[in-house]
Design an enzyme around this catalytic site. Sequence first.
Site, short mmCIF file in Angstrom:
data_model
loop_
_atom_site.label_atom_id
_atom_site.label_comp_id
_atom_site.label_asym_id
_atom_site.label_seq_id
_atom_site.Cartn_x
_atom_site.Cartn_y
_atom_site.Cartn_z
N ARG A 171 0.36 6.05 17.13
CA ARG A 171 0.34 7.11 16.21
C ARG A 171 0.75 8.40 16.50
NH1 ARG A 171 0.57 2.82 13.50
NH2 ARG A 171 -1.59 1.82 12.54
N SER A 174 -6.35 -8.08 7.82
CA SER A 174 -5.19 -6.93 7.68
C SER A 174 -4.57 -6.78 9.19
CB SER A 174 -5.69 -5.54 7.28
OG SER A 174 -6.61 -5.13 8.35
N ASP A 233 0.84 -1.34 0.06
CA ASP A 233 -0.10 -0.18 0.08
C ASP A 233 0.95 1.40 0.05
OD1 ASP A 233 -1.90 -1.73 0.17
OD2 ASP A 233 -2.93 -1.24 1.85
N ASP A 246 -7.20 5.71 12.23
CA ASP A 246 -5.82 5.96 12.25
C ASP A 246 -5.69 7.49 11.27
OD1 ASP A 246 -4.62 4.34 13.59
OD2 ASP A 246 -4.08 2.80 12.12
#
Length: 406
Positions: free
Chosen positions: A96, A179, A16, A125
């Site tokens: 994050r 995922s 990605d 996210d």
Amino acid sequence: MSDIKKVVLAYSGGLDTSIILKWLQDTYNCEVVTFTADIGQGEEVEPARKKAELLGIKEIFIDDLREEFVRDYVFPMFRANAVYEGVYLLGTSIARPLIAKRQIEIAREVGADAVSHGATGKGNDQVRFELGYYGLQPDIKVIAPWREWDLNSRTKLIEYAQHHQIPVPKDKFGEAPYSMDANLLHISYEGKALEDPWSEYEESMFLRTIAPEAAPDTPTYIEIEYEKGDPVKLDGKKLSPADMLTALNDLAGKNGIGRLDLVENRFVGMKSRGVYETPGGTIMLTAHRAMESITLDRNAGHLKDELMPRYAELIYNGFWWSPERAALQALIDSTQENVSGVVRLKLYKGNVIVVGRKSDVSLYSEEHVTFEEDEVYDQRDAEGFIKLNALRLRMAAVKPDMGHVG
């Protein structure tokens, strides 16, 4: 956004973000700087450098942030005993703000006018990254490809990669069953086969824990020493924050500890089913609460417990860099001054069991709680205490219109 000259991309080296890298070059005709963070995801990060070089990138940053991650983010969060919606230990959420912070630092260092991430337009996210960016540099420009491009399926992504000669891992040609997101604190599994909340996960999915029923029949005993709310020694051996979490991950994983199947409420509004492995964190939560049980004042502890859901929600929603999170952190940290001592735990088939706790600054007094004769507590004092606390109840009881139920 057409005037963007240079962008810093949070780059994992996976399919990605490799596609995003090429897409940024083609769409914005700008220079791309890649940033890969090693936060203990368990994969080699150096291959990301080779992939970035293959795509013509000149400025490549690969940073080992494991110690900073645990010391400055995981440990402060665990001082609060933070869990979202009662069970989730915030493994993805807490990584994050660190990634966002380092991206902004790199952007300043290289003179970039934008940053970019690979989060989708459906998830949390994107919010966490961008609140971090704006909280640290208000005028930064943000590029979120998933909200702009038309590559909205795995097939289209692979076709784009093949067209631009971007290496595609063989297992990406088929539909992946789920995922994943990993760091030193946890691994999350979402999507595909897990989207039906009635379907049980497959045992083969897990990477850090064995099944509780397959764990050893003999329990494992460990001792964790705390200083001011943070674990510093394991079985008498002093460890750095990252080494401590790594060791606890290993011990917990071997004993089937740390799995969670959860349907959570995302910040963007939808419900999401996720399966998580947080082995070492599960031990730390239980151990820290045990340490607080003998060293933390009752009302200070109760206040922490009242504030914890709000604190956890701030982290989950991406407000780590907000003034209210900082204010709560200051209060939480002030309660940890005397949270020092040793906790003894038994790890057994998915369970973390507290079997002992001691501290030089313990508030626990055997003299006061003993059932034997003592000289420090006059039991007759309890009568006045009870009568004063019962006064309002007694007054209400004689006046039915005050809500007494009899």
